[in-house]
Design a protein around this motif. Structure first.
Motif, short mmCIF file in Angstrom:
data_model
loop_
_atom_site.label_atom_id
_atom_site.label_comp_id
_atom_site.label_asym_id
_atom_site.label_seq_id
_atom_site.Cartn_x
_atom_site.Cartn_y
_atom_site.Cartn_z
N VAL A 69 0.83 -1.20 0.00
CA VAL A 69 0.00 0.00 0.00
C VAL A 69 0.87 1.26 0.00
O VAL A 69 0.64 2.19 -0.78
N LYS A 70 1.90 1.28 0.82
CA LYS A 70 2.77 2.45 0.89
C LYS A 70 3.58 2.63 -0.39
O LYS A 70 3.84 3.77 -0.80
N ASP A 71 3.99 1.54 -1.01
CA ASP A 71 4.69 1.64 -2.29
C ASP A 71 3.79 2.28 -3.35
O ASP A 71 4.22 3.16 -4.10
N GLU A 72 2.55 1.83 -3.41
CA GLU A 72 1.61 2.34 -4.41
C GLU A 72 1.30 3.82 -4.18
O GLU A 72 1.34 4.63 -5.12
N ILE A 73 0.99 4.19 -2.95
CA ILE A 73 0.65 5.59 -2.66
C ILE A 73 1.88 6.48 -2.81
O ILE A 73 1.77 7.64 -3.23
N GLY A 74 3.06 5.96 -2.49
CA GLY A 74 4.28 6.74 -2.69
C GLY A 74 4.48 7.09 -4.15
O GLY A 74 4.85 8.22 -4.48
N TYR A 75 4.24 6.11 -5.02
CA TYR A 75 4.38 6.40 -6.45
C TYR A 75 3.33 7.40 -6.92
O TYR A 75 3.61 8.27 -7.74
N ARG A 76 2.10 7.27 -6.42
CA ARG A 76 1.05 8.21 -6.82
C ARG A 76 1.38 9.62 -6.35
O ARG A 76 1.10 10.60 -7.05
N THR A 77 1.98 9.75 -5.16
CA THR A 77 2.39 11.07 -4.67
C THR A 77 3.48 11.65 -5.56
O THR A 77 3.46 12.85 -5.89
#
Length: 348
Positions: A69-77
């Motif tokens: 989840v953090k990997d995905e949201i980090g990329y979106r940010t």
């Protein structure tokens, strides 16, 4: 090659030496401590416990696999950062964790980057940009050491929801930003893990006649917008994403939360769950939220962008200055014709 330097804020003399060192080397200075005479800041989260949770998560066998989840949201940010067509001199990744955002940044976006994280063990494991010179700072998000107007961009991915003094944190970020510079972030929203919260509450109510907070409280869109406005940010943009995942059982979900260091750290939390409570919560979970792929869990993400104020930014018109009412939108063609008649020299 990007350099890595570890700084750590400590109390008393060590803290003073740290601040003097940052003044000389990095142009940083001591954070201003805000006293809120009429503003009460609730001390909900045990920050020491959260730091220990982050430290211990790095030793868990599922640590790397639990970061999805953090990997995905980090990329979106990071992707939202690219929407701003600027080259920033100095950037700050606040609550960087494993470098979920920083690892994607290239030199044509930011020239110098600071990564701030309260957990030294997590910070040491974190990835850095392959191109941008990077300094790693062990700093609590509630006590930022950056001087006024020293940063060109600040971004934070899934970290600030554990901050007690969120208004003070936002004010410190706004003061550290240069005029007309962005603050980009994401936080877990109020509907995060509502399935787990409901299942545990029903189980405890049935077995013990009451409930205790096992899921930490999260902010909502309205509160976040108000806090950013009060901190002085302008031109706010806030939206919501949802990520739904499935698990074989409730223990698998809890182990992944522990691997992400997202386990509960509320001061009034219970130290453990009884076996009966956990078994009944699993039954409730399966009754209400079971799918073909397993137990469904929701992660609600609140994304936001705010700007430090500048005279050149657009401002809303004064109240009462509108020429037409919203109730007349069904007559838009007539209004356009009337506007052309009133302003014949205005280009179409």
């Amino acid at each position: 090659m990007s350099g890595i330097i570890f700084y750590q804020v400590k109390k008393s003399l060590d803290k003073l030496l740290f601040q003097n060192f940052l003044k000389r080397k990095c142009g940083l200075h001591e954070q201003r401590f805000y006293t809120k005479g009429s503003e009460n800041i609730m001390n909900v989260f045990d920050r020491k416990a959260k730091r220990l949770q982050r430290d211990r998560s790095t030793q868990l066998p599922n640590f790397e696999d639990a970061q999805y989840v953090k990997d995905e949201i980090g990329y979106r940010t990071y992707d939202r950062l690219l929407d701003i067509k600027r080259e920033f001199d100095v950037g700050l990744d606040l609550g960087c964790g494993l470098g979920y955002v920083s690892r994607h940044i290239l030199k044509d976006t930011i020239k110098l980057l600071y990564q701030c994280e309260m957990s030294e063990k997590l910070l040491r494991k974190g990835q850095i940009s392959p191109e941008v010179p990077t300094h790693k700072l062990i700093v609590d998000e509630e006590f930022l050491p950056f001087k006024d107007e020293s940063l060109d961009v600040v971004f934070s991915s899934l970290s600030l929801h554990w901050v007690n003094d969120l208004p003070g944190c936002f004010r410190a970020i706004q003061k550290a930003l240069k005029p007309d510079c962005p603050f980009i972030g994401s936080m877990f929203g109020g509907d995060t893990l509502f399935e787990l919260r409901v299942s545990l509450q029903l189980a405890e109510q049935e077995l013990q006649g009451g409930v205790s907070p096992h899921i930490s409280p999260f902010t909502d869109v309205r509160d976040l917008g108000n806090l950013l406005n009060r901190a002085g940010f302008t031109m706010l943009t806030i939206d919501i994403d949802e990520i739904k995942t499935t698990y074989d059982d409730i223990l698998s979900l809890m182990m992944d939360l522990k691997g992400m260091a997202e386990n509960n750290c509320v001061h009034v939390r219970r130290p453990m769950l009884s076996r009966k409570t956990l078994q009944l919560a699993e039954e409730k979970y399966r009754e209400m939220y079971n799918t073909e792929d397993g137990l469904e869990a929701t992660f609600q993400i609140i994304n936001f962008i705010g700007w430090s104020p500048h005279p050149s930014q657009p401002k809303p018109l004064q109240r009462g200055s509108a020429q037409f009412s919203l109730k007349d939108l069904d007559k838009i063609d007539e209004l356009n014709k009337l506007n052309e008649d009133l302003n014949p020299n205005k280009p179409k």
